[in-house]
Scaffold this motif. Structure first.
Motif, PDB file in Angstrom:
ATOM      1  N   PRO A 102       2.259 -11.814  -4.592  1.00 23.28           N
ATOM      2  CA  PRO A 102       1.061 -11.034  -4.282  1.00 23.28           C
ATOM      3  C   PRO A 102       1.268  -9.528  -4.436  1.00 23.28           C
ATOM      4  N   PHE A 103       2.486  -9.037  -4.160  1.00 25.44           N
ATOM      5  CA  PHE A 103       2.728  -7.608  -4.333  1.00 25.44           C
ATOM      6  C   PHE A 103       2.568  -7.207  -5.799  1.00 25.44           C
ATOM      7  N   LEU A 123       3.319  -5.793   5.900  1.00 24.67           N
ATOM      8  CA  LEU A 123       3.526  -6.478   4.614  1.00 24.67           C
ATOM      9  C   LEU A 123       4.680  -5.874   3.851  1.00 24.67           C
ATOM     10  N   GLN A 124       4.786  -4.552   3.882  1.00 27.71           N
ATOM     11  CA  GLN A 124       5.890  -3.896   3.184  1.00 27.71           C
ATOM     12  C   GLN A 124       7.231  -4.278   3.803  1.00 27.71           C
ATOM     13  N   PRO A 181      -7.425  -0.129  -3.600  1.00 22.98           N
ATOM     14  CA  PRO A 181      -7.923  -0.880  -4.765  1.00 22.98           C
ATOM     15  C   PRO A 181      -6.797  -1.437  -5.651  1.00 22.98           C
ATOM     16  N   VAL A 182      -5.614  -0.819  -5.601  1.00 17.78           N
ATOM     17  CA  VAL A 182      -4.495  -1.232  -6.442  1.00 17.78           C
ATOM     18  C   VAL A 182      -3.268  -0.453  -5.998  1.00 17.78           C
ATOM     19  N   ILE A 183      -2.085  -0.981  -6.299  1.00 10.76           N
ATOM     20  CA  ILE A 183      -0.844  -0.252  -6.030  1.00 10.76           C
ATOM     21  C   ILE A 183      -0.435   0.466  -7.315  1.00 10.76           C
ATOM     22  N   ILE A 242       9.819  -3.967  -4.874  1.00 18.36           N
ATOM     23  CA  ILE A 242       8.380  -4.164  -4.789  1.00 18.36           C
ATOM     24  C   ILE A 242       7.748  -2.776  -4.749  1.00 18.36           C
ATOM     25  N   TYR A 243       6.534  -2.686  -5.225  1.00 21.96           N
ATOM     26  CA  TYR A 243       5.803  -1.424  -5.156  1.00 21.96           C
ATOM     27  C   TYR A 243       4.824  -1.508  -3.997  1.00 21.96           C
ATOM     28  N   ALA A 244       4.915  -0.576  -3.063  1.00 22.05           N
ATOM     29  CA  ALA A 244       4.034  -0.612  -1.895  1.00 22.05           C
ATOM     30  C   ALA A 244       3.602   0.783  -1.451  1.00 22.05           C
ATOM     31  N   LYS A 245       4.411   1.783  -1.757  1.00 18.14           N
ATOM     32  CA  LYS A 245       4.097   3.131  -1.301  1.00 18.14           C
ATOM     33  C   LYS A 245       2.931   3.729  -2.097  1.00 18.14           C
ATOM     34  N   PHE A 246       2.245   4.636  -1.452  1.00 20.88           N
ATOM     35  CA  PHE A 246       1.121   5.313  -2.099  1.00 20.88           C
ATOM     36  C   PHE A 246       1.648   6.377  -3.052  1.00 20.88           C
ATOM     37  N   ASP A 247       1.188   6.336  -4.305  1.00 20.06           N
ATOM     38  CA  ASP A 247       1.597   7.315  -5.315  1.00 20.06           C
ATOM     39  C   ASP A 247       0.413   8.247  -5.588  1.00 20.06           C
ATOM     40  N   ASN A 248       0.608   9.538  -5.344  1.00 19.43           N
ATOM     41  CA  ASN A 248      -0.509  10.474  -5.422  1.00 19.43           C
ATOM     42  C   ASN A 248      -0.559  11.283  -6.720  1.00 19.43           C
TER      43      ASN A 248
END
Length: 607
Positions: free
Chosen positions: A280-281, A517-518, A170-172, A490-496
């Motif tokens: 887009p990122f 894409l990353q 849904p969002v980065i 760029i921000y692309a990794k999943f942050d938990n």
């Protein structure tokens, strides 16, 4: 004959500037040999150097143009950026310049070579811009594009971005927005620990813009209420993407309709917005800088319009719109007030007889800023950000001093520093390109007297070892001026982070697509020529070039348009991180408008 010898010397120095092997640092520093002056002794290397030499010789012989003082100043600056940037990137100080007399002489020769290259390129660029006549294409699509620039731009942009929207639904989330969400839901974060809270039950601080925290937190809360956290976060994405895409689309419309830019140039900007991955990122990244940078683009457009019309033709609703825009600039970034404070007074001075309404606007904005920070936020028990945020530069200087000159600090000096920063681990925490590890140990209970004593010790260190302080500052900022520094943010990794607190935030199953894409986003800045679009140092150079070109063309009023970008660059210099892309995002996003301002047809503008 003399002219040919001169051009031959210029060609050799240019070759020297771009070919010297400074990566073999040990060999150069030890000065075992002089091969640096003939960087590649192989047959292939020799042939390549001959080709480059001949290329420079032919170019200088046929296309050399006269330069002006603005070009000379820029050429000197860029040469210094290259020489010092190379040294700091490789040895973290000026060792490749002042480490040996031979290295110094080599650096001087390289600087002269760079100067020649930059002066040649800029002279030809200015020559071309002076004679530029933008013509519209008769292509059916481009004609339709010219008639409906906003809608066409918006549709094409969203179509191109859709693959990123799908992949990163849904969002980065990165650390900052994750902490903002925690604050909104009353979960304690490190930012509450960094400050003395007005009320322990209120975890929101103004370290991050409160309005942005409320926006992203409210969207997630709505999702929580309907039982779908991801959907709530996607609602935020929709809001941000709408603001972002509409702003960029409007900028293209403004360039075509109000700046009279040819549709061919406008379509190039649209292609950049649509296909360069940084856009887009960031459209999908929930950092505060995206919406803030969108407002900066609109503010630059506003300044252009005001100057173009000489402050005339505005009605009450226009002034109210300006007021709202400036308030949004302030509310979505804590340092946004500096953009307003340093640009509006210049605008007021330039407008002369039309100064009154803009003075009223400026005073109103300053009044709102004071009321917001001193009345509204305290009323809701929201703690202001820590003073440490403004002290990245001196803190980094002190940390570097403690690393290399700790033996010169007395026990009293150490005790004074320890009252402000934890001294025992200060040298170990020092990261030359990131101030956070140092300032995160700032003592929030430090008094004004403690800070006063600290700055006395800081000043003593400056007197004793000014070069250490200079090194600390330059190494923390040089990437904003040195194009070869290509850290990519760029921000692309999943942050938990929020997942650990029970929120059901997760990416979808398109992991392979995200990896592609990353990889594209991470490698884009290294693509020759077109990668410069997303290069921080190159964009800084562009701002300076455009500013100086307007000065060269004696369009002094138009210089105001570049003030937000120049102020943003200064903010980057004072920031805690070197080469941090989102800090440079405001002037990178506004770049097409600034470029368009020098491509305006002279007969169509009053500037």
């Amino acid at each position: 004959m003399k002219e040919k010898i001169k051009i031959g010397l210029m060609s050799y120095l240019s070759l020297l500037a771009i070919s010297v092997n400074v990566l073999d640092i040990k060999e150069i520093l030890k000065f075992n040999n002089l091969t640096a002056l003939a960087p590649n002794a192989s047959v292939l290397g020799l042939l390549m150097n001959i080709v480059i030499f001949v290329f420079f010789y032919v170019m200088y012989l046929k296309y050399n143009k006269k330069s002006c003082w603005q070009i000379n100043i820029l050429s000197i600056l860029f040469s210094l950026f290259m020489i010092f940037g190379n040294s700091y990137m490789n040895v973290h100080n000026t060792g490749l310049i002042f480490g040996h007399i031979a290295l110094f002489l080599l650096a001087v020769l390289m600087a002269i070579g760079y100067f020649i290259i930059f002066r040649f390129c800029l002279s030809n660029l200015f020559y071309y811009l002076d004679r530029y006549k933008g013509k519209n294409s008769n292509n059916k699509f481009l004609k339709y594009f010219s008639e409906h620039p906003f809608m066409v731009s918006l549709i094409i942009m969203l179509i191109c971005w859709s693959i990123y929207i799908i992949a990163y639904y849904p969002v980065i989330l990165s650390p900052d927005p994750s902490y903002q969400i925690k604050q909104f839901f009353g979960i304690r974060t490190k930012y509450a620990d960094y400050a003395i809270l007005i009320d322990e039950s209120m975890q929101i601080t103004n370290h991050h813009p409160v309005l942005h925290t409320l926006l992203i937190g409210s969207c997630l809360k709505l999702g929580t209420l309907i039982g779908n956290d991801n959907l709530g976060l996607f609602l935020y994405s929709i809001i941000q993407i709408s603001i972002f895409a509409c702003t960029l689309s409007y900028s293209i419309k403004y360039m075509i309709k109000s700046m009279n830019i040819s549709n061919k140039v406008a379509i190039i900007f649209l292609i950049i917005y649509s296909l360069v991955p940084v856009f887009p990122f960031y459209a999908m990244s929930a950092v505060k800088d995206v919406i803030f940078s969108s407002f900066i683009v609109l503010y630059v457009i506003l300044l252009h319009r005001i100057v173009k019309l000489n402050g005339e033709g505005f009605k009450m609703h226009n002034y109210l719109g300006m007021l709202l825009l400036m308030i949004m600039v302030i509310l979505f970034r804590n340092n946004g007030i500096y953009v307003i404070m340093l640009s509006m007074p210049v605008l007021i001075i330039v407008l002369r007889k039309k100064w009154l309404p803009y003075t009223v606007l400026f005073i109103t904005v300053l009044g709102f800023n004071t009321c917001y920070n001193d009345v509204i936020l305290p009323y809701f028990k929201i703690t202001p950000g820590s003073v440490r945020e403004m002290l990245s530069i001196p803190f980094q200087q002190t940390a570097r001093y403690s690393k290399y000159h700790s033996d010169e600090l007395s026990e009293k000096d150490i005790a004074i520093i320890d009252k402000v920063l934890v001294y025992d681990t200060l040298a170990d925490r020092y990261d030359p390109e990131l101030a956070d590890p140092v300032k995160n140990k700032f003592n929030k209970y430090a008094t004004d007297e403690d800070l006063k004593e600290y700055f006395n010790v800081w000043f003593d260190g400056l007197v004793k070892h000014p070069s250490t302080y200079i090194d600390a500052t330059i190494e923390n900022v040089y990437g904003y001026f040195y194009p070869e520094k290509q850290d990519w943010y760029i921000y692309a990794k999943f942050d938990n982070r929020i997942v650990k607190d029970g929120f059901d935030y997760h990416y979808n199953s398109f992991k392979g697509l995200r990896n592609v894409l990353q990889g594209f986003g991470a490698s884009y800045s290294r693509i020759p020529v077109i990668g410069l679009i997303a290069n921080i140092g190159f964009n800084t150079w562009l701002v300076l070039i455009l500013f100086m070109y307007c000065w060269h063309r004696k369009e002094y009023k138009k210089l105001i348009i570049y003030l937000p970008a120049l102020i943003s660059i200064l903010v980057c210099v004072a920031s805690p991180a070197n080469t941090y892309f989102r800090y440079a995002l405001p002037y990178i996003l506004a770049m097409p408008i600034m470029v368009a301002s020098v491509l305006e047809k002279k007969e169509k503008t009053n500037i």
